[in-house]
Design an enzyme around this catalytic site. Structure first.
Site, PDB file in Angstrom:
ATOM      1  N   ASP A 122      -0.285  -3.665   6.314  1.00  0.00           N
ATOM      2  CA  ASP A 122      -0.903  -3.159   7.548  1.00  0.00           C
ATOM      3  C   ASP A 122      -2.362  -3.590   7.659  1.00  0.00           C
ATOM      4  OD1 ASP A 122       1.485  -1.940   8.046  1.00  0.00           O
ATOM      5  OD2 ASP A 122       0.779   0.111   7.758  1.00  0.00           O
ATOM      6  N   HIS A 165       4.613  -4.610  10.689  1.00  0.00           N
ATOM      7  CA  HIS A 165       5.039  -3.890  11.893  1.00  0.00           C
ATOM      8  C   HIS A 165       5.200  -4.834  13.078  1.00  0.00           C
ATOM      9  CE1 HIS A 165       4.563   0.359  10.585  1.00  0.00           C
ATOM     10  NE2 HIS A 165       3.630  -0.131   9.788  1.00  0.00           N
ATOM     11  N   HIS A 170       1.439   3.956   1.825  1.00  0.00           N
ATOM     12  CA  HIS A 170       2.048   4.703   2.931  1.00  0.00           C
ATOM     13  C   HIS A 170       3.569   4.695   2.837  1.00  0.00           C
ATOM     14  CE1 HIS A 170      -1.806   4.268   5.567  1.00  0.00           C
ATOM     15  NE2 HIS A 170      -1.849   5.326   4.769  1.00  0.00           N
ATOM     16  N   HIS A 199      -7.472  -0.566   5.659  1.00  0.00           N
ATOM     17  CA  HIS A 199      -6.430   0.350   6.143  1.00  0.00           C
ATOM     18  C   HIS A 199      -6.278   1.492   5.129  1.00  0.00           C
ATOM     19  CE1 HIS A 199      -2.708   1.604   8.092  1.00  0.00           C
ATOM     20  NE2 HIS A 199      -2.056   1.462   6.965  1.00  0.00           N
ATOM     21  N   ASP A 230       5.928   4.539   4.929  1.00  0.00           N
ATOM     22  CA  ASP A 230       6.704   3.536   5.674  1.00  0.00           C
ATOM     23  C   ASP A 230       6.639   2.152   5.020  1.00  0.00           C
ATOM     24  OD1 ASP A 230       3.944   3.564   6.626  1.00  0.00           O
ATOM     25  OD2 ASP A 230       4.587   2.109   8.128  1.00  0.00           O
ATOM     26  N   HIS A 231       6.100   2.099   3.778  1.00  0.00           N
ATOM     27  CA  HIS A 231       6.095   0.855   3.000  1.00  0.00           C
ATOM     28  C   HIS A 231       6.693   1.056   1.610  1.00  0.00           C
ATOM     29  CE1 HIS A 231       3.486  -1.210   5.951  1.00  0.00           C
ATOM     30  NE2 HIS A 231       3.288   0.056   6.264  1.00  0.00           N
ATOM     31  N   HIS A 247       0.837  -1.203   0.000  1.00  0.00           N
ATOM     32  CA  HIS A 247       0.000   0.000   0.000  1.00  0.00           C
ATOM     33  C   HIS A 247       0.868   1.249   0.000  1.00  0.00           C
ATOM     34  CE1 HIS A 247       0.707  -0.477   4.317  1.00  0.00           C
ATOM     35  NE2 HIS A 247       0.198   0.721   4.548  1.00  0.00           N
TER      36      HIS A 247
HETATM   37 FE    FE Z   1       2.727   0.895   8.083  1.00  0.00          FE
HETATM   38 ZN    ZN Z   2       0.098   1.783   6.499  1.00  0.00          ZN
END
Ligand code: FE
Ligand code: ZN
Length: 254
Positions: free
Chosen positions: A128, A166, A55, A111, A57-58, A53
């Site tokens: 996530d 995570h 975001h 999410h 942090d990915h 996805h």
């Molecule tokens: Fe994340």
């Molecule tokens: Zn995320």
């Protein structure tokens, strides 16, 4: 096939899968440097990047790795994922030659709306959407969508190794214990998680069968979650309402 979790940022894992001939692929590169370090240390060649996805942090490491190593980047249809070279959609089958692996793409909105998961080789890369003892926050989707997505993941074989993005397991365990204090499998997993973290080890991957026995978000149809809803004064007839109440309680818990 060998699976490695690369810790990145505060609590992200970048998953790396490699064969015995030095070919690797990675999932959700939140950063490029930790990936390059592991590739060098293990003497691996990166062959592909998968993204679940949009975001950051990915995705934040994807462009640098793509440009430096000239590898394809598979990602869902979403303009926000600019590093993508190949767009994937629900039901797609991805075949890789090296490492020789096959993944099925599952749409798992909730999410985010364009979130996908990759299932294959006894592994699930779920980003996530599903966490050990928890699930992702609903930033874009509805409770209905997220519950349907979790149902899809729960329908995979029990022996699936769940590779979440995570390390949230210990915090999730504290919330799960409030919801289902009588669940002995949860108490056992919680002790195991504490021991792993104390030893500086990841709590992932985790078997899907274990999650189905312990994760309250996969147990909305069980008496223990229905009873919790009743204690909270939540109408218990609808599983979507039960799921939404759980997710809302978790939002304010941590
Ligand atoms: Fe994340
Ligand atoms: Zn995320």
């Amino acid at each position: 096939m060998n699976i490695v979790s690369i810790p990145a940022l505060t609590d992200n894992y970048i998953w790396l899968l490699h064969d015995d001939h030095a070919s690797a692929l990675i999932v959700d590169p939140s950063a490029s440097a930790p990936v390059e370090t592991v590739l060098t240390t293990l003497g691996l060649r990166l062959k592909a990047i998968l993204i679940t996805h949009h975001h950051l942090d990915h995705t934040a490491g994807a462009k640098a790795l793509r440009d430096r190593l000239d590898v394809p980047v598979y990602a869902p249809q979403d303009r926000r994922i600019e590093a993508a070279t190949h767009r994937v959609t629900n039901g797609d089958e991805l075949y890789f030659v090296a490492p020789a692996v096959k993944f099925r793409v599952l749409a798992v909105p909730g999410h985010t709306l364009s979130h996908v998961a990759y299932a294959g080789e006894g592994l699930l890369f779920c980003g996530d959407t599903l966490f050990s003892l928890g699930c992702g926050r609903l930033f874009e989707g509805s409770p209905e969508q997220m519950l349907a997505s979790l149902d899809r993941l729960a329908a995979l074989p029990d022996a699936t190794q769940v590779c979440c993005a995570h390390e949230y397991t210990a915090a999730n365990a504290r919330f799960a214990a409030l919801v289902t204090p009588e669940n002995t499998a949860l108490a056992l997993r919680t002790r195991q998680v504490a021991a792993l973290r104390a030893a500086g080890k990841p709590t992932l991957p985790v078997l899907l069968a274990g999650e189905k026995a312990t994760n309250p978000f996969l147990r909305v149809d069980h008496t223990e979650v229905i009873d919790w809803c009743a204690r909270q004064g939540v109408a218990t007839e609808s599983r979507t309402v039960r799921f939404a109440a759980l997710r809302k309680a978790k939002d304010v818990f941590s």
